[in-house]
Design a protein around this motif. Sequence first.
Motif, PDB file in Angstrom:
ATOM      1  N   LEU A  26      27.601  -0.150  65.429  1.00  0.00           N
ATOM      2  CA  LEU A  26      28.215  -1.221  64.642  1.00  0.00           C
ATOM      3  C   LEU A  26      28.000  -0.947  63.167  1.00  0.00           C
ATOM      4  O   LEU A  26      26.861  -0.757  62.717  1.00  0.00           O
ATOM      5  CB  LEU A  26      27.586  -2.568  65.032  1.00  0.00           C
ATOM      6  CG  LEU A  26      28.063  -3.789  64.260  1.00  0.00           C
ATOM      7  CD1 LEU A  26      29.529  -4.087  64.551  1.00  0.00           C
ATOM      8  CD2 LEU A  26      27.189  -5.001  64.599  1.00  0.00           C
ATOM      9  N   ILE A  31      39.142  -7.085  66.595  1.00  0.00           N
ATOM     10  CA  ILE A  31      38.489  -6.187  67.550  1.00  0.00           C
ATOM     11  C   ILE A  31      38.122  -7.013  68.781  1.00  0.00           C
ATOM     12  O   ILE A  31      37.106  -7.710  68.800  1.00  0.00           O
ATOM     13  CB  ILE A  31      37.240  -5.528  66.919  1.00  0.00           C
ATOM     14  CG1 ILE A  31      37.608  -4.865  65.590  1.00  0.00           C
ATOM     15  CG2 ILE A  31      36.629  -4.527  67.885  1.00  0.00           C
ATOM     16  CD1 ILE A  31      38.662  -3.795  65.702  1.00  0.00           C
ATOM     17  N   MET A  65      37.529  -3.009  74.345  1.00  0.00           N
ATOM     18  CA  MET A  65      36.600  -1.884  74.259  1.00  0.00           C
ATOM     19  C   MET A  65      37.121  -0.661  74.997  1.00  0.00           C
ATOM     20  O   MET A  65      37.773  -0.783  76.029  1.00  0.00           O
ATOM     21  CB  MET A  65      35.238  -2.266  74.858  1.00  0.00           C
ATOM     22  CG  MET A  65      34.481  -3.328  74.067  1.00  0.00           C
ATOM     23  SD  MET A  65      33.105  -4.036  75.016  1.00  0.00           S
ATOM     24  CE  MET A  65      33.957  -5.378  75.870  1.00  0.00           C
ATOM     25  N   VAL A  69      33.227   1.315  72.234  1.00  0.00           N
ATOM     26  CA  VAL A  69      34.014   1.421  71.006  1.00  0.00           C
ATOM     27  C   VAL A  69      34.947   0.214  70.932  1.00  0.00           C
ATOM     28  O   VAL A  69      35.776   0.010  71.825  1.00  0.00           O
ATOM     29  CB  VAL A  69      34.840   2.718  70.970  1.00  0.00           C
ATOM     30  CG1 VAL A  69      35.616   2.818  69.657  1.00  0.00           C
ATOM     31  CG2 VAL A  69      33.942   3.936  71.160  1.00  0.00           C
ATOM     32  N   GLY A  70      34.814  -0.598  69.902  1.00  0.00           N
ATOM     33  CA  GLY A  70      35.669  -1.775  69.750  1.00  0.00           C
ATOM     34  C   GLY A  70      37.061  -1.398  69.276  1.00  0.00           C
ATOM     35  O   GLY A  70      37.213  -0.594  68.350  1.00  0.00           O
ATOM     36  N   VAL A  71      38.101  -1.978  69.913  1.00  0.00           N
ATOM     37  CA  VAL A  71      39.479  -1.660  69.550  1.00  0.00           C
ATOM     38  C   VAL A  71      40.317  -2.936  69.487  1.00  0.00           C
ATOM     39  O   VAL A  71      39.928  -3.986  70.009  1.00  0.00           O
ATOM     40  CB  VAL A  71      40.118  -0.670  70.556  1.00  0.00           C
ATOM     41  CG1 VAL A  71      39.405   0.666  70.517  1.00  0.00           C
ATOM     42  CG2 VAL A  71      40.128  -1.248  71.969  1.00  0.00           C
ATOM     43  N   GLY A  99      36.978   4.098  63.084  1.00  0.00           N
ATOM     44  CA  GLY A  99      35.950   4.662  63.954  1.00  0.00           C
ATOM     45  C   GLY A  99      35.415   5.976  63.441  1.00  0.00           C
ATOM     46  O   GLY A  99      34.212   6.210  63.431  1.00  0.00           O
ATOM     47  N   THR A 104      32.218   1.035  65.300  1.00  0.00           N
ATOM     48  CA  THR A 104      33.005  -0.190  65.332  1.00  0.00           C
ATOM     49  C   THR A 104      32.798  -1.002  64.053  1.00  0.00           C
ATOM     50  O   THR A 104      31.661  -1.284  63.670  1.00  0.00           O
ATOM     51  CB  THR A 104      32.623  -1.046  66.547  1.00  0.00           C
ATOM     52  OG1 THR A 104      32.908  -0.313  67.740  1.00  0.00           O
ATOM     53  CG2 THR A 104      33.396  -2.354  66.558  1.00  0.00           C
ATOM     54  N   ASP A 105      33.891  -1.350  63.404  1.00  0.00           N
ATOM     55  CA  ASP A 105      33.861  -2.206  62.216  1.00  0.00           C
ATOM     56  C   ASP A 105      34.568  -3.506  62.582  1.00  0.00           C
ATOM     57  O   ASP A 105      35.792  -3.548  62.725  1.00  0.00           O
ATOM     58  CB  ASP A 105      34.567  -1.523  61.051  1.00  0.00           C
ATOM     59  CG  ASP A 105      34.552  -2.360  59.769  1.00  0.00           C
ATOM     60  OD1 ASP A 105      33.979  -3.478  59.795  1.00  0.00           O
ATOM     61  OD2 ASP A 105      35.114  -1.905  58.759  1.00  0.00           O
ATOM     62  N   MET A 106      33.785  -4.572  62.763  1.00  0.00           N
ATOM     63  CA  MET A 106      34.365  -5.841  63.182  1.00  0.00           C
ATOM     64  C   MET A 106      35.269  -6.449  62.105  1.00  0.00           C
ATOM     65  O   MET A 106      36.043  -7.360  62.394  1.00  0.00           O
ATOM     66  CB  MET A 106      33.258  -6.834  63.561  1.00  0.00           C
ATOM     67  CG  MET A 106      32.454  -6.431  64.798  1.00  0.00           C
ATOM     68  SD  MET A 106      33.477  -6.187  66.276  1.00  0.00           S
ATOM     69  CE  MET A 106      34.175  -7.820  66.507  1.00  0.00           C
TER      70      MET A 106
END
Length: 520
Positions: free
Chosen positions: A124, A174, A177, A201-203, A230, A236-238
């Motif tokens: 994160l 986001i 995942m 990985v957040g998507v 990414g 992950t950048d919220m």
Amino acid sequence: MEGVRPGGGPPAGGPGSGSGSGSGSFPSLFPPGLHGIYGECRRLYPDQPNPLQVTAILKYWLGGPDPLDYVSMYRNLGNPALNVPEHWHYVSFGLSDLYGDNRVHEFTGTDGPSGFGFELTFRLKRETGESAPPTWPAELMQGLARYVFQSENTFCSGDHVSWHSPLDNSESRIQHMLLTEDPQMQPVQTPFGVVTFLQIVGVCTEELHAAQQWNGQGILELLRTVPVAGGPWLITDMRRGETIFEIDPHLQERVDKGIETDGSNLSGVSAKCAWDDLSRPPEDDEDSRSICIGTQPRRLSGKDTEQIRETLRRGLEINSKPVLPPINSQRQNGLNHDRAPSRKDSLESESSAAIIPHELIRTRQLESVHLKFNQESGALIPLCLRGRLLHGRHFTYKSITGDTAITFVSTGVEGAFATEEHPYAAHGPWLQILLTEEFVERMLEDLEDLNSPEEVRLRHSHISHVLEEEDHHQPGSCSDTHGLVLFTVLQFKLPKEYSWPEKKLKVSILPDAVFDNPLH
């Protein structure tokens, strides 16, 4: 319930227990499985011997709700040369066998996987001025771990998890995942088997849909090329407000070309579905396969469930003929040799084979069938047809509310018991439907409203288990991948029916209540 433990060792020899400052020595009571994972963490973070941890107050093996004993949180400085920003690195403890005494996982030897064979990680992006890591990722990891423990289905690189909610409960885009190999952590050999590290990985929703329509690995590669989405370490950048397709519109062309060339690698899904044999009276309990037969649904035999497992896991390898594993054989040597076997012997009850002996179940050719799907699984029918059957592949729906399975096959699939002469065939509660390319094209036209963006909306729904295939196998990689999906929900009024009388095929999209209350 979880507690945050700043430094210090948890009871009974947790990751920070007795490590000593840089000593590299561990007390004799330090669990060997923990020792191996923590050793890999110490290799990466020698200056952080006692990281902040989220710990399950009541351990899972003592009746607690959280399968992960601990989640360690490290501060990673990134790599400016590679444009990798500073971030928080989370590592789980508990999906693998930490103790080796059968309190959680059955010990099966040192050569295979330890427990489920993997631990989860998450990276994160650290916000400016942030002095301590947020703890919400630990609960996210616990949620995924609960799914694994309850279903006994494992994850692999390329899997996707559709969450349909911001991962941190904010207003972030986001909301889903993907899973991939952690870029820094190496597999660990412990006394209880091998442990690998899978990174969450957040998507965004658009990126998840692209992974479903094409494949997860392809989208992961695209994410690596976009630093703000990414970058090489897939951080992950919220606060990311744009999808990779909005940042670089040319990436959509690469996805579209991949879908056209490769099709989808989604080979099956566990969902709410059922089927009826319309060529026989509904009251004929011996042969009708509706949601319930009397009060006890017919069970799949052990060999049938094994074949369905292989169907879901293996799917089709590119440049080779798609093959359904033969019914009358055990698991073939070489199938899924790169994937750790599931601890479940069948998709449903281990007693399935005992209910109806496999040898007593005949394969039946059916004249007319009625397929029933809920909204979520119905939304995948166009993907099944366009992304799978038009590419010479197959797609399987496995019921999560009963012991029913529906496999769509194209004319190029070998080993199927459905044929062009008899396109509808059943083996117990497992139905196979063979569709010609001409009929698939017609169905796609008639089912166009299922795939129309303006006719769909998203909502929270049940978690379904999805299995995908990976078309290019590499040593040490998973032969097939899977994920969790909260599907798109159709906005039209239910029930909705489609019928092809000359083909004697009917498809109904029904409310969830029909499947949740099968006797109604």
